[in-house]
Design a protein around this motif. Structure first.
Motif, PDB file in Angstrom:
ATOM      1  N   CYS A  86       0.804  -1.226   0.000  1.00  0.00           N
ATOM      2  CA  CYS A  86       0.000   0.000   0.000  1.00  0.00           C
ATOM      3  C   CYS A  86       0.835   1.273   0.000  1.00  0.00           C
ATOM      4  CB  CYS A  86      -0.949   0.008   1.197  1.00  0.00           C
ATOM      5  SG  CYS A  86      -0.115  -0.143   2.782  1.00  0.00           S
ATOM      6  N   GLY A  87       2.090   1.200   0.434  1.00  0.00           N
ATOM      7  CA  GLY A  87       2.924   2.389   0.518  1.00  0.00           C
ATOM      8  C   GLY A  87       2.715   3.167   1.808  1.00  0.00           C
ATOM      9  N   LYS A  88       3.681   4.017   2.109  1.00  0.00           N
ATOM     10  CA  LYS A  88       3.669   4.769   3.362  1.00  0.00           C
ATOM     11  C   LYS A  88       4.099   6.205   3.120  1.00  0.00           C
ATOM     12  CE  LYS A  88       7.100   4.349   6.592  1.00  0.00           C
ATOM     13  NZ  LYS A  88       7.831   3.709   7.716  1.00  0.00           N
ATOM     14  N   LEU A  89       3.451   7.116   3.829  1.00  0.00           N
ATOM     15  CA  LEU A  89       3.832   8.520   3.848  1.00  0.00           C
ATOM     16  C   LEU A  89       4.424   8.859   5.215  1.00  0.00           C
ATOM     17  CD1 LEU A  89       0.648  10.086   2.214  1.00  0.00           C
ATOM     18  CD2 LEU A  89       2.929  10.053   1.202  1.00  0.00           C
ATOM     19  N   LEU A 247      -0.328   3.988   4.635  1.00  0.00           N
ATOM     20  CA  LEU A 247       0.095   4.166   6.017  1.00  0.00           C
ATOM     21  C   LEU A 247       0.616   5.583   6.174  1.00  0.00           C
ATOM     22  CD1 LEU A 247       2.126   0.842   6.426  1.00  0.00           C
ATOM     23  CD2 LEU A 247      -0.351   1.203   6.605  1.00  0.00           C
ATOM     24  N   VAL A 248       0.323   6.206   7.313  1.00  0.00           N
ATOM     25  CA  VAL A 248       0.729   7.597   7.537  1.00  0.00           C
ATOM     26  C   VAL A 248       1.496   7.661   8.849  1.00  0.00           C
ATOM     27  CG1 VAL A 248      -0.002   9.996   7.705  1.00  0.00           C
ATOM     28  CG2 VAL A 248      -1.353   8.383   6.328  1.00  0.00           C
ATOM     29  N   ALA A 263      -0.807   6.179  11.763  1.00  0.00           N
ATOM     30  CA  ALA A 263      -2.098   5.657  11.316  1.00  0.00           C
ATOM     31  C   ALA A 263      -1.849   4.540  10.317  1.00  0.00           C
ATOM     32  CB  ALA A 263      -2.924   6.771  10.670  1.00  0.00           C
ATOM     33  N   THR A 264      -2.357   3.356  10.643  1.00  0.00           N
ATOM     34  CA  THR A 264      -2.197   2.225   9.745  1.00  0.00           C
ATOM     35  C   THR A 264      -3.556   1.674   9.350  1.00  0.00           C
ATOM     36  OG1 THR A 264      -2.036   0.658  11.590  1.00  0.00           O
ATOM     37  CG2 THR A 264       0.023   1.568  10.740  1.00  0.00           C
ATOM     38  N   ILE A 265      -3.556   0.981   8.241  1.00  0.00           N
ATOM     39  CA  ILE A 265      -4.748   0.263   7.796  1.00  0.00           C
ATOM     40  C   ILE A 265      -4.438  -1.225   7.830  1.00  0.00           C
ATOM     41  CG2 ILE A 265      -5.751   2.096   6.381  1.00  0.00           C
ATOM     42  CD1 ILE A 265      -4.354   0.877   3.953  1.00  0.00           C
TER      43      ILE A 265
END
Length: 376
Positions: A86-89, A247-248, A263-265
């Protein structure tokens, strides 16, 4: 069966080691104090596949995480283990944090993490309309995984290879014998004790790995093996599906005590916030979530998720990290040590295997197999 190799602890790392060693070795035994595998640290985390961004250059955390990231995605695709790239910021919310992003990016590149992209506020908003940031670092190789399915895969491979798994068994001491073997002393839930001989012992005991090393006669303070427990709480965030798609993470805390309340999903798109990092000086296994922490979680998250309200946060779960640092200490690397130099040939101690242990698990398993091969 004749026991040649004993693995203590059936978390994700112990299971990965068992799956790897049992491919070429007979007589592999996995001992676990709980009723099933993965009941402690391995099942109480963010289930993130990390890229290897934050860790010191040439550290085991960096090298094994980067290798593990590659191996884990390949394993998931081949074995249909649920996951999502999903990638992460990593978001900056002020100018000071924005300046830190470049340092983080440089560290990641030193570790071999590729395809990182620096984003401005407009680009962040285009990716995540509900996220507020003046800049962000985007990591496309970060993802999420179903950790239990991963552990189930490792356990199944070990079983197919002939390894035996024995739950409800606590290892209390490992004693060196004169014949280059070790006597492993165990206790069962009813208080009965037993012991057996093993040529090789791999200590993957997680939260108790330092104490197991101490039982072998190792001075864990002199060697820097003593663990310190850090509690990490999570709160679920009651928001619509799709509220965030990546993901943030905030800019990480000093000394990497934690990566901040992020914050994760999960694979069902539920959002959770956490973990925080609370030192547990008495090493108590406290898995309660302090409901009064909700306000501090909200204040941390609303800096980059300004649209949320405190009423949307609900206690979720708690994990405990076996860290090698106490408050005020610098960040520490994994300990993965073959102990011939300490007079214990054929013993491998894995201590302080916290994050990114799940991501690194297939690489750690290969590393342990190589260390044992050198002693065979």
């Amino acid at each position: 069966m004749e026991i040649t190799t004993t693995i203590v602890g059936a978390g994700v790392v112990g299971l990965a080691v068992a799956a790897e060693l049992s491919r070429t070795r007979k007589g592999v035994l996995i001992l676990e104090r709980n009723q099933a595998f993965g009941q402690e640290t391995s099942s109480r985390n963010s289930e993130v596949i990390h890229a290897g961004i934050y860790y010191a250059k040439d550290s085991q955390k960096a090298k094994l995480c980067v290798e593990g990231n590659r191996l884990l995605y390949r394993l998931c695709e081949q074995r249909r283990i649920p996951h999502r790239r999903c990638g992460k910021l990593i978001v900056a919310t002020d100018n000071d944090e924005e300046a830190m992003l470049a340092t983080i990016q440089d560290r990641a590149r030193e570790n071999g993490v590729e395809a990182l992209e620096m984003l401005n506020a407009r680009q962040v908003k285009a990716l995540e309309p509900n996220v507020k940031a003046c800049a962000a670092l985007f990591s496309p190789s970060t993802g999420i995984i179903h950790s239990h399915r991963l552990m189930r895969h490792y356990a199944a491979r070990a079983h197919e290879n002939g390894a035996q798994f024995v739950p409800h068994t606590t290892v209390v001491r490992v004693e060196k014998q004169d014949d280059a073997r070790y006597r492993v002393h165990v206790v069962y839930p009813d208080g009965q004790t037993d012991s057996f001989a093993s040529r090789w012992v791999v200590n993957c005991a997680g939260l108790e790995s330092d104490r197991l090393a101490e039982s072998m006669g190792i001075d864990i303070d002199a060697c820097g093996y003593r663990l310190h427990y850090w509690k990490g709480e999570y709160f679920s965030l009651d928001v619509p599906r799709g509220f965030i798609r990546h993901l943030v993470y905030p800019v990480p805390q000093a000394n990497h005590v934690g990566l901040g309340v992020h914050a994760t999903i999960d694979l069902s798109d539920r959002v959770k916030l956490g973990p925080n990092a609370t030192y547990l000086p008495d090493r108590q296994l406290d898995y309660t979530v302090d409901a009064q922490a909700r306000q501090s979680f909200y204040e941390a998250a609303c800096r980059y998720l300004p649209g949320i309200s405190v009423d949307q946060l609900h206690p979720e779960m708690t994990g405990i990290r076996p860290k090698l640092q106490k408050p005020g200490d610098p960040a520490r690397d994994f300990i993965i040590a073959e102990e011939t130099a300490k007079g214990l040939p054929g013993v491998i101690n894995l201590i302080g295997i916290e994050s990114p242990g799940l991501t690194a698990s297939p690489a750690i398993a290969r590393h342990v197999a190589a260390l044992l091969a050198e002693r065979s």
